[in-house]
Design a protein around this motif. Structure first.
Motif: not given
Length: 136
Positions: A68-92
């Motif tokens: 919310v307060p990070r008005t000086d940190d820009w996300w540009f269309p050519a750059d990727s952000a990373v979304l992560s969270g707690d989840l253990a994947l199952t399967g091969d």
């Protein structure tokens, strides 16, 4: 606006009990990190617990509240952000997984009322295999 490019193909990663995926800005102009209103991540129909979600852009990992307060940190269309969270994947290790991302953004320069700016909500779904994160 550009929801079919929201999830970067081939970026699903597993790192112990966490998963991550790279996300692209579904808008044509850069936005401050403060404009990321929230996101949801599901893999194979299982939702990542919202309190474990983290957003990383420009090397800074944050909760959505911390953006919310990070008005000086820009996300540009050519750059990727990373979304992560707690989840253990199952399967091969080579199994296909269905990844879904919902993303809410504020567009600060499109005012829709005296006290409100445009909020967009985008969704994308892709199938991909997961790679294991390499220790740094």
């Amino acid at each position: 606006m550009i929801p079919d490019r929201l999830i970067e193909a081939g970026t699903l990663r597993r790192d112990g009990s966490r998963v991550s995926v790279e996300v692209r800005l579904p808008w044509y102009r850069a936005l401050p990190a403060s404009c990321v209103a929230g996101a949801a991540l599901r893999v194979d129909g299982v939702e990542v617990p919202p309190d474990s979600l983290r957003w990383e852009v420009n090397g800074h990992r944050s909760t959505f509240a911390e953006l919310v307060p990070r008005t000086d940190d820009w996300w540009f269309p050519a750059d990727s952000a990373v979304l992560s969270g707690d989840l253990a994947l199952t399967g091969d290790p080579g199994a296909e997984h269905v990844v879904e991302v919902d993303l809410s953004l504020y567009i600060p320069y499109i005012v829709i009322s005296e006290s409100q700016v445009l909020r967009i909500e985008e969704h994308d779904r892709k199938s991909m295999t997961a790679t294991t994160a390499v220790p740094a």
